[in-house]
Every structure is written in C-alpha cells, then in structure tokens.
Enzyme design. Structure first.
Site, PDB file in Angstrom:
ATOM      1  CE1 TYR A 255      -9.733   2.142  -8.202  1.00  0.00           C
ATOM      2  CE2 TYR A 255      -7.797   2.340  -9.603  1.00  0.00           C
ATOM      3  CZ  TYR A 255      -8.648   1.572  -8.843  1.00  0.00           C
ATOM      4  OH  TYR A 255      -8.400   0.230  -8.712  1.00  0.00           O
TER       5      TYR A 255
ATOM      6  CD  GLU B 233       0.748  -9.256   1.195  1.00  0.00           C
ATOM      7  OE1 GLU B 233       0.518 -10.464   1.249  1.00  0.00           O
ATOM      8  OE2 GLU B 233      -0.151  -8.389   1.258  1.00  0.00           O
ATOM      9  N   PRO B 234       4.679  -5.071  -0.959  1.00  0.00           N
ATOM     10  CG  PRO B 234       6.880  -4.351  -1.254  1.00  0.00           C
ATOM     11  CD  PRO B 234       6.050  -5.362  -0.524  1.00  0.00           C
ATOM     12  N   GLY B 235       3.492  -3.590  -3.964  1.00  0.00           N
ATOM     13  CA  GLY B 235       3.236  -3.862  -5.378  1.00  0.00           C
ATOM     14  C   GLY B 235       3.549  -2.626  -6.184  1.00  0.00           C
ATOM     15  NE  ARG B 236      -0.605   2.309  -5.819  1.00  0.00           N
ATOM     16  CZ  ARG B 236      -1.716   2.294  -6.562  1.00  0.00           C
ATOM     17  NH1 ARG B 236      -1.704   2.824  -7.764  1.00  0.00           N
ATOM     18  NH2 ARG B 236      -2.837   1.773  -6.100  1.00  0.00           N
TER      19      ARG B 236
ATOM     20  CB  CYS C 250     -17.007   3.668 -28.512  1.00  0.00           C
ATOM     21  SG  CYS C 250     -16.508   3.814 -30.207  1.00  0.00           S
TER      22      CYS C 250
ATOM     23  CE1 TYR D  12      -2.735  -3.266  -8.437  1.00  0.00           C
ATOM     24  CE2 TYR D  12      -1.526  -1.306  -7.796  1.00  0.00           C
ATOM     25  CZ  TYR D  12      -1.985  -2.566  -7.503  1.00  0.00           C
ATOM     26  OH  TYR D  12      -1.703  -3.127  -6.289  1.00  0.00           O
TER      27      TYR D  12
ATOM     28  N   GLY E 125       0.768  -1.238   0.000  1.00  0.00           N
ATOM     29  CA  GLY E 125       0.000   0.000   0.000  1.00  0.00           C
ATOM     30  C   GLY E 125       0.798   1.287   0.000  1.00  0.00           C
TER      31      GLY E 125
HETATM   32  C1  LIG Z   1      -3.041  -5.135  -3.821  1.00  0.00           C
HETATM   33  C2  LIG Z   1      -2.448  -5.782  -2.654  1.00  0.00           C
HETATM   34  C3  LIG Z   1      -1.136  -5.506  -2.282  1.00  0.00           C
HETATM   35  C4  LIG Z   1      -0.280  -4.501  -2.995  1.00  0.00           C
HETATM   36  O1  LIG Z   1      -0.746  -3.205  -2.821  1.00  0.00           O
HETATM   37  P1  LIG Z   1       0.102  -1.959  -3.380  1.00  0.00           P
HETATM   38  O2  LIG Z   1      -0.722  -0.788  -3.032  1.00  0.00           O
HETATM   39  O3  LIG Z   1       0.223  -2.160  -4.845  1.00  0.00           O
HETATM   40  O4  LIG Z   1       1.419  -1.982  -2.683  1.00  0.00           O
HETATM   41  C5  LIG Z   1      -0.624  -6.194  -1.207  1.00  0.00           C
HETATM   42  N1  LIG Z   1      -1.363  -7.101  -0.534  1.00  0.00           N
HETATM   43  C6  LIG Z   1      -2.628  -7.383  -0.867  1.00  0.00           C
HETATM   44  C7  LIG Z   1      -3.367  -8.384  -0.108  1.00  0.00           C
HETATM   45  C8  LIG Z   1      -3.219  -6.730  -1.920  1.00  0.00           C
HETATM   46  O5  LIG Z   1      -4.484  -6.993  -2.224  1.00  0.00           O
END
Ligand SMILES: *Cc1c(COP(=O)(O)O)cnc(C)c1O
Length: 432
Positions: free
Chosen positions: A335, A291-294, A362, A391, A249
């Site tokens: 968003y 759990e970093p993603g973004r 469209c 994303y 997050g």
């Molecule tokens: C989406 C998600 C993440 C990653 O979130 P980011 O905002 O991209 O870091 C981590 N854990 C869980 C369970 C998620 O659903």
C-alpha cells in the site's frame, strides 16, 4: 517526538519501549524482532471498553479484530481484558480456542468461509457468524440443520459509504467483495430469507467501512444508514434487529502526517447519532458492537532490525539495508504505507539523513519506506520501525525461505517471548 506514546529515550541514549531498552532486546533475542508492549495493548482495550460502556449504558461490546495480530498470548491478553474477539478464518478461531477464549464472545467473518470453517464455528458455538452472501446463508442453514442446532448470525452489509482511505482497505462501497448491497435490495431479500430459514437466527447487522480512517463523518453516516435499514426491516417485515455492529477502522499515527482524533470522540459522536436516529425512527436502541484492530495493536508494536549495508548512490538516493523486509512487513510493498523509523542506539541524536530502508528479499519493491528521515545509520546499528503492531506479524511470509522473526512482549520493564523465532527446520517442516 515519537509517533507512539510508549516510546522514550533512556539514560543510555537508546530507544526504550514500555521501559525496556530496545538495543538490549536486540542483543538478547536477535533481529529482526517484533516487540509488543502489553501495557499499551491493555490500555487501548480499556479505553474502547470504557467509551462503549459509557455511551451505550453497558449495552455494547468491543471485539478485537484478531487478524490485526493474533497469537496465543495476544488472545489471552484480550480474554483477560474481558472484551470479545473477531476471527476471519479457522486458523484464527483455532488460536482463540486454544487460548481458552469464550466462544460466545467470538464473531466469525469472511467473504468466503469454507464448509469446514462453518462446521467448526457451529460445533464450537461461536457467538456470531457474520454471513456474507446468500450461498453462505444456505450452506450454514444446512450445516446447522444437520447438527440440529440454530446458528446465531449477523449479515455483513455494504452501507454504500465511501471512506477516505486507501482503495485496498475500503470496504463499505457497493463495489466491494464483502457483504450484501443495500442499494440493490440484495440485503433486504437476504433478511427476508433468513427470517424464514429454520436453522439460523438473525441477531443483527454488521458493517465495516474500511481501515485507517481519520474522519468521523463516514462512521456517523454508516450508523445512520444501518439504523435506517433496521427501521425498514421493522416496518416492512415486523422483525426486530437487536444488534448492530459498526465495525472497526479507526486510524492510528504512523508518521507525523497522521492526525487521528481521540477514539473517545469517535465513540461519543457516533453514539450521539445512534441515539438521535433511533429516536427519530421510533426503534429500540440495538446492542452495539465495534471491532477495532489496528487501533489496539498497531501503536503497541515496533520492529527491530540490524543494519547490514549502507549504499550511497550519488544524486539518487541512499539505501540502508536491514535484515528483514517485506517478509516481516509487506505494507509498503502492498500500500505504500509510510512508517516512522529511527536508529535505536542513536535515539537521542538528530535525524540528519534521508534514506530508503531496503529489505533483504529479492524484489526491488522490498522497501520499508522511501525518503525517511533517520539518524546516520551504518552497519551494526539497530533500526526501530514504529507502530508495526498491526498487520505486520499477521501478514508476514516465508518469502525467500526466510524464517519468521520472534515476537517479544514487554511489560513494565520485563520482556518475554510470545512467539518463538522460526528455525531452519521450521522452514522445511512440511516438505516431503
Ligand atoms: C479488518 C477488520 C476490522 C478491523 O479493522 P481495523 O482497521 O484494524 O480497526 C474490523 N472488522 C472487520 C470485519 C474487518 O475486516
């Protein structure tokens, strides 16, 4: 000058990413084109890993949230960095397996995993299945029992934290479709039940309070709440929860309005709270996962488009139309997410214009952004939209039967295809 540190202006006055000229990339591979900077992805993985190793004495694991951006090559890079991976569907799990990912380092999320998904996860000995609800707990226990194995699980908990972010990306509050509520006692009952069930092994608890969060306080608060719950479980059930996953997050910079703190500061402050709270509560420090993603993939990516038309509507607005749109980046439509963009072949010029960048689908809502400062853009120019590594590709669709763009990785001046551009035959491949 740019929102992502890997972007520069080269000697031709063009935008470069990871040392590669974006205008040449557009010529070589065509547009729309996703471009991912491998070095920045690796750097981001390493900095999270370094922080977690430092603040938890090596008793932690960074897992990349693959829903952010997943393909074989991305899984290989993550594997090569020695960190773990989160998946939220059988498709993401399949991709990781095909990339040769070590299953013990995979966590399987999702608020409604199918039996097919649970069986596949159990068969492949996924390290953690993060159970979301009681029905799923029973289903998993039964599936594991039939296969004569014990599945390692965590529980997804709603810690009741209201993170300051967009409603659609908040996940920690009680009104959320994800996980077990703490306030109602639901989470405690689930823990009691899991301890009794024979074919699941409760390793830990998990929370993820939302996405694109800039404040550190909600993360600290979530850690406090989760550790309090772990202490309650120890006291009342005499059961030790050994692992705590604090989710992802972490916010990134999309425009200059965004002000993320350095991630090491998040990690340091949250770890201080974790250490202090464990001591206060008299519990052992759990193994910590994040759990970093973004924050790993987002800043590493850009999208390149070619401008088709320019439409000036006097006293109203100017539309600049591109050859992609919500089909490759639905985030503004979903968003109202803001992005920074520039004309890649005029990167050294001032942004003298304010425009709406419109896609080719469209839908009137098919926009990449409104009121965007931009160099004067005309037909044939290449537009780069920044920080699209997260994303975007993973949320792309074939709306209007538009083939998905290719993904190119750049690395120290070189480029290579990671995902091929879809062809027209790909568009009809499952049609009968
Ligand atoms: C989406 C998600 C993440 C990653 O979130 P980011 O905002 O991209 O870091 C981590 N854990 C869980 C369970 C998620 O659903």
């Amino acid at each position: 000058m740019f929102v992502s540190k890997n972007l520069t202006v080269n000697e031709n006055g063009n935008l470069a990413i990871g040392g590669v000229d974006t205008v040449e990339l557009a010529q070589q591979y065509g547009t729309p084109l996703y471009v991912m900077d491998e070095q920045l992805i690796r750097k981001n993985c390493r900095s999270f890993k370094k922080s977690i190793d430092k603040y938890y004495d090596g008793n932690g694991l960074v897992c990349y949230a693959s829903k952010t951006f997943s393909c074989l090559e991305m899984c290989r890079i993550i594997k090569n960095e020695g960190i773990g991976l989160d998946v939220v569907s059988i498709g993401e799990l399949y991709t990781a397996l095909k990339a040769g990912f070590d299953c013990s380092k995979i966590g399987f999320h999702g608020n409604n995993k199918t039996n097919q998904e649970l069986e596949y996860a159990v068969d492949n000995k996924v390290g953690h299945i993060i159970v979301d609800n009681i029905e799923e707990l029973y289903r998993l226990d039964k599936i594991a029992g039939e296969k004569n194995v014990i599945a390692d699980i965590m529980f997804r908990i709603k810690p009741g934290i209201d993170a300051h972010t967009h409603d659609f990306v908040k996940t920690g509050q009680i009104d959320s479709k994800f996980g077990f509520a703490l306030e109602t006692g639901e989470a405690f009952e689930a823990v009691k039940l899991a301890i009794q069930l024979e074919n699941v092994n409760l390793l830990g608890l998990h929370c993820h309070i939302g996405s694109q969060i800039f404040d550190i306080a909600p993360f600290e608060e979530a850690a406090n709440v989760m550790l309090g719950f772990i202490a309650k479980i120890k006291k009342e059930l005499d059961f030790e929860v050994k692992e705590l996953n604090l989710g992802g997050g972490f916010g990134i910079m999309y425009t200059e309005k965004d002000t993320p703190s350095p991630y090491d500061t998040y990690m340091k402050n949250v770890s201080a709270v974790v250490h202090k709270k464990c001591e206060e509560l008299g519990i052992n420090l759990p193994f910590i996962l994040i759990e970093p993603g973004r924050s790993i993939a987002g800043p590493a990516g850009i999208t390149l488009y070619t401008v088709g038309a320019r439409k000036e509507i006097p006293n109203i607005r100017t539309y600049v139309s591109i050859d992609g749109g919500m089909c490759d980046n639905p985030r503004y439509a979903l968003y109202k997410s803001e992005y920074d963009a520039l004309v890649a072949n005029k990167a050294s010029q001032e942004k003298t214009d304010i425009v709406t960048i419109a896609g080719k689908c469209c839908e009137s809502g098919d926009l990449i952004g409104e009121n965007m400062p931009l160099q004067y853009a005309e037909s044939g120019d290449i537009i780069a939209v920044c920080a699209t590594g997260a994303y975007n590709y993973s949320m792309s669709s074939n709306y209007n039967r538009i083939p998905k763009p290719a993904v190119v990785f750049v690395n120290e001046g070189e480029s290579r295809i990671g995902v091929k551009r879809e062809t027209l035959d790909d568009i009809i491949r499952n049609d009968i």
